[in-house]
Design a protein around this motif. Structure first.
Motif, mmCIF file in Angstrom:
data_model
loop_
_atom_site.group_PDB
_atom_site.id
_atom_site.type_symbol
_atom_site.label_atom_id
_atom_site.label_comp_id
_atom_site.label_asym_id
_atom_site.label_seq_id
_atom_site.Cartn_x
_atom_site.Cartn_y
_atom_site.Cartn_z
ATOM 1 N N ARG A 439 0.783 -1.349 0.097
ATOM 2 C CA ARG A 439 0.046 0.208 0.048
ATOM 3 C C ARG A 439 0.907 1.300 -0.127
ATOM 4 O O ARG A 439 0.932 1.906 0.944
ATOM 5 N N GLY A 440 1.664 1.406 -1.088
ATOM 6 C CA GLY A 440 2.396 2.547 -1.350
ATOM 7 C C GLY A 440 3.842 2.221 -1.222
ATOM 8 O O GLY A 440 4.115 1.209 -0.923
ATOM 9 N N LEU A 441 4.767 3.333 -1.453
ATOM 10 C CA LEU A 441 6.257 3.220 -1.867
ATOM 11 C C LEU A 441 6.901 2.705 -0.253
ATOM 12 O O LEU A 441 7.926 2.063 -0.215
ATOM 13 N N LYS A 442 6.422 3.134 0.745
ATOM 14 C CA LYS A 442 6.927 2.723 1.949
ATOM 15 C C LYS A 442 6.984 1.401 2.205
ATOM 16 O O LYS A 442 7.922 0.927 2.943
ATOM 17 N N ALA A 443 5.811 0.614 1.872
ATOM 18 C CA ALA A 443 5.791 -0.736 2.075
ATOM 19 C C ALA A 443 6.765 -1.572 1.124
ATOM 20 O O ALA A 443 6.819 -2.649 1.100
ATOM 21 N N LEU A 444 7.289 -0.962 0.014
ATOM 22 C CA LEU A 444 8.354 -1.559 -0.698
ATOM 23 C C LEU A 444 9.718 -1.271 -0.064
ATOM 24 O O LEU A 444 10.795 -1.589 -0.725
ATOM 25 N N GLY A 445 9.815 -0.265 1.093
ATOM 26 C CA GLY A 445 10.846 -0.164 1.526
ATOM 27 C C GLY A 445 11.690 1.481 1.191
ATOM 28 O O GLY A 445 12.781 1.593 1.829
ATOM 29 N N GLN A 447 11.993 5.478 1.349
ATOM 30 C CA GLN A 447 11.754 6.444 2.327
ATOM 31 C C GLN A 447 11.799 7.644 1.789
ATOM 32 O O GLN A 447 12.482 7.997 0.620
ATOM 33 N N ASN A 448 11.223 8.981 2.467
ATOM 34 C CA ASN A 448 11.453 10.399 1.545
ATOM 35 C C ASN A 448 13.043 10.614 1.179
ATOM 36 O O ASN A 448 12.872 11.479 0.287
ATOM 37 N N GLY A 449 13.864 10.123 1.840
ATOM 38 C CA GLY A 449 15.263 10.436 1.260
ATOM 39 C C GLY A 449 15.551 9.763 0.033
ATOM 40 O O GLY A 449 16.350 10.126 -0.691
ATOM 41 N N ASP A 450 14.837 8.749 -0.512
ATOM 42 C CA ASP A 450 14.936 8.147 -1.731
ATOM 43 C C ASP A 450 14.438 8.828 -2.737
ATOM 44 O O ASP A 450 14.474 8.712 -4.170
ATOM 45 N N LEU A 485 4.148 14.081 -6.210
ATOM 46 C CA LEU A 485 3.287 12.591 -6.584
ATOM 47 C C LEU A 485 4.157 11.587 -5.784
ATOM 48 O O LEU A 485 3.494 10.634 -5.431
ATOM 49 N N TYR A 486 5.534 11.466 -5.665
ATOM 50 C CA TYR A 486 6.224 10.362 -4.938
ATOM 51 C C TYR A 486 5.824 10.566 -3.515
ATOM 52 O O TYR A 486 5.723 9.431 -2.862
ATOM 53 N N GLU A 487 5.718 11.925 -3.025
ATOM 54 C CA GLU A 487 5.365 11.978 -1.530
ATOM 55 C C GLU A 487 4.058 11.223 -1.278
ATOM 56 O O GLU A 487 3.770 10.607 -0.359
ATOM 57 N N GLU A 488 3.058 11.720 -2.125
ATOM 58 C CA GLU A 488 1.652 11.172 -2.124
ATOM 59 C C GLU A 488 1.327 9.942 -2.149
ATOM 60 O O GLU A 488 0.767 8.892 -1.566
ATOM 61 N N ALA A 489 2.656 9.267 -3.182
ATOM 62 C CA ALA A 489 2.478 7.588 -3.153
ATOM 63 C C ALA A 489 2.967 6.945 -2.431
ATOM 64 O O ALA A 489 3.142 5.497 -2.255
ATOM 65 N N MET A 490 3.696 7.584 -1.114
ATOM 66 C CA MET A 490 4.385 6.919 -0.049
ATOM 67 C C MET A 490 3.264 6.008 0.751
ATOM 68 O O MET A 490 3.816 4.608 1.161
ATOM 69 N N SER A 491 2.147 6.302 0.716
ATOM 70 C CA SER A 491 1.144 5.503 1.234
ATOM 71 C C SER A 491 -0.198 6.026 0.846
ATOM 72 O O SER A 491 -0.445 6.903 0.514
ATOM 73 N N TYR A 492 -1.036 4.662 0.624
ATOM 74 C CA TYR A 492 -2.686 4.902 0.109
ATOM 75 C C TYR A 492 -3.812 4.159 1.062
ATOM 76 O O TYR A 492 -3.052 3.361 1.722
#
Length: 492
Positions: A439-445, A447-450, A485-492
């Motif tokens: 459920r978002g990029l965080k779940a893939l590992g 972080q905002n630093g990426d 867009l990447y910040e928004e996609a961190m989680s849904y």
């Protein structure tokens, strides 16, 4: 920004002076002058001259005015794989290079292919060392194999990675002197056009997702640049795609899900891409018209139908390995979406997915048989989809609402201004309901630093970003939009 180029005033003035000279010094015997009632249209003539001389056309800003439709021939039906031997005999092929991978090599699809070719007496060899999510070095290994064998036709049996690898083997075997980067999409490669027809290629998909059996696109990782890129040209498309629903029955549930999400994003992105007549520049030669042209009336039909079918059948295909109707309908949906996006193109979900899978922090998707970290392509495109369509919503609210309706949303009282949010919510709900999706990029590992690295990996994807509605052409503004867009996609 492109302003119209204007001629130096001296050149325009010289031309106008010449017109005046011609007008006022030609002999009085001129029939016009011998008629006292005649008046020269002096002003309009001079104004016309000014218009045509002062602003020659700046071709880089000319918008497209035509679209083209190109797709492979398709044969669809359970059991039709057994006909491939006859296809190669009918086309007079003498040496066929069969391309597959180690997993598919053990499946019934390959058994059917080998029996069919042997039955018709067609000579063939098998290359089974294709990589899932191929890298440039694995592609080059495959090309070397093909050049040594010298085939006059190719047969790909497998998923999108296998079919894409076979397309590139075909290309570089027919252009043996070419450097690898010659045809790779600019700016990472030279993006040269393919100037002659290639050898016949028959594609037998064993997954229902990429639509690669219908398109002229081949995707791979350019390892040194840490970027996913590819080659896109109509000449690459297979001669025929053999879509046999029996071949997708062996797909594990996780592969059904991720390949189906690729179909979902293919259809949504091509449906919402900028209209073809908004694309610049207009090609000076039809040879240079890109395969990805923007939304057009023919692609629209295929894309919307593929979207509706995916919403209906993908959850069934994932949940029940014995639901053969749903599996068959998903194979058809993948092919329909392939015709749609193969001519209209994709945009942000795909443009952003390439650095997501290329810069994988170590995520390994459940249900994939591999010892290496992997973010399957369909997972990497779908993970940003809610954020992307929320962003593109204002560009064309009607299209986004029509897409939301395909997910079962009642749009009768929805405000046009919230079209993007409504579609984003419907997508998020669909992905959660499908199960097993990060459920978002965080779940893939991630972080905002990426995010800076992801943005830098997205910017070279010009071929698809140019079709994204609402994305700025000014690079700093574009970077900030991608950051959002990447910040928004961190989680849904």
């Amino acid at each position: 920004m492109g302003l119209n180029v204007r001629l130096a005033p001296t050149a325009a003035n010289r031309a106008l002076n010449l017109l005046r000279t011609v007008q006022y010094t030609h002999p009085p015997a001129c029939p016009c002058h011998s008629s006292p009632g005649h008046h020269h249209p002096t002003t309009s003539l001079l104004n016309h001259a000014k218009r045509s001389l002062a602003t020659p056309v700046d071709t880089s800003r000319q918008k497209e005015y035509a679209f083209e439709m190109a797709a492979s021939s398709i044969r669809f039906g359970p059991g039709c794989t057994k006909e491939v031997g006859m296809d190669f005999k009918n086309m007079g092929a003498k040496r066929v290079c069969v391309v597959t991978d180690k997993n598919v090599a053990k499946l019934d699809a390959m058994k059917q292919v080998v029996e069919g070719l042997s039955r018709e007496g067609v000579e063939f060899t098998v290359f089974d060392n294709t990589n899932v999510e191929p890298k440039d070095y694995s592609i080059n290994e495959a090309i070397d194999f093909s050049k040594k064998y010298g085939p006059d036709a190719f047969l790909a049996v497998g998923g999108g990675s296998v079919i894409d690898t076979a397309k590139l083997m075909n290309l570089y075997t027919n252009f043996p002197q070419a450097e690898f980067l010659d045809f790779v999409n600019a700016p990472l490669g030279k993006g040269l056009p393919i100037t002659k027809p290639l050898s016949p290629l028959v594609a037998v998909p064993t997954t229902a997702g990429t639509g690669s059996e219908t398109t002229g696109t081949a995707i791979f990782d350019l390892v040194a640049k840490k970027a996913k890129t590819g080659i896109a040209h109509r000449a690459l498309k297979p001669t025929i795609g053999i879509c046999d629903p029996l071949n997708t029955r062996t797909m594990p549930s996780a592969v059904h899900a991720s390949s189906g999400l690729d179909v979902l994003c293919h259809s949504l992105e091509s449906w919402t891409a900028i209209p073809y007549q908004s694309r610049t520049p207009r090609p000076q030669n039809p040879l240079n018209r890109p395969a990805y042209q923007g939304a057009n009336p023919i692609s629209d039909i295929f894309s919307l139908q593929a979207l509706k079918a995916t919403v209906k059948y993908l959850p069934r295909a994932v949940k029940d390995p014995e639901d053969h109707e749903a599996q068959s309908e998903m194979l058809l949906a993948a092919t329909l979406a392939g015709v749609g996006f193969g001519n209209a193109g994709v945009h942000l979900c795909h443009g952003m997915s390439y650095p997501i899978s290329g810069q994988n922090p170590g995520y390994k998707h459940a249900g994939y048989v591999t010892d290496k970290p992997i973010i399957p392509h369909g997972v990497s495109v779908a993970v940003t989809a809610p954020a992307v369509f929320k962003f593109t919503g204002p560009s064309n609210p009607e299209r986004h609402l029509a897409a939301a309706e395909a997910f079962g949303v009642d749009i009768s009282n929805v405000n046009r201004d919230s079209a993007g949010e409504v579609l984003a919510e419907a997508l998020a709900e669909f992905l959660v309901g499908l199960g097993g999706q990060p459920r978002g990029l965080k779940a893939l590992g991630f972080q905002n630093g990426d995010i800076d690295g992801l943005i830098e990996g997205t910017l070279p994807q010009r071929r698809v970003l140019m079709l994204a509605p609402g994305l700025s052409e000014e690079v700093n503004e574009e970077k900030e939009q991608l950051r959002g867009l990447y910040e928004e996609a961190m989680s849904y």
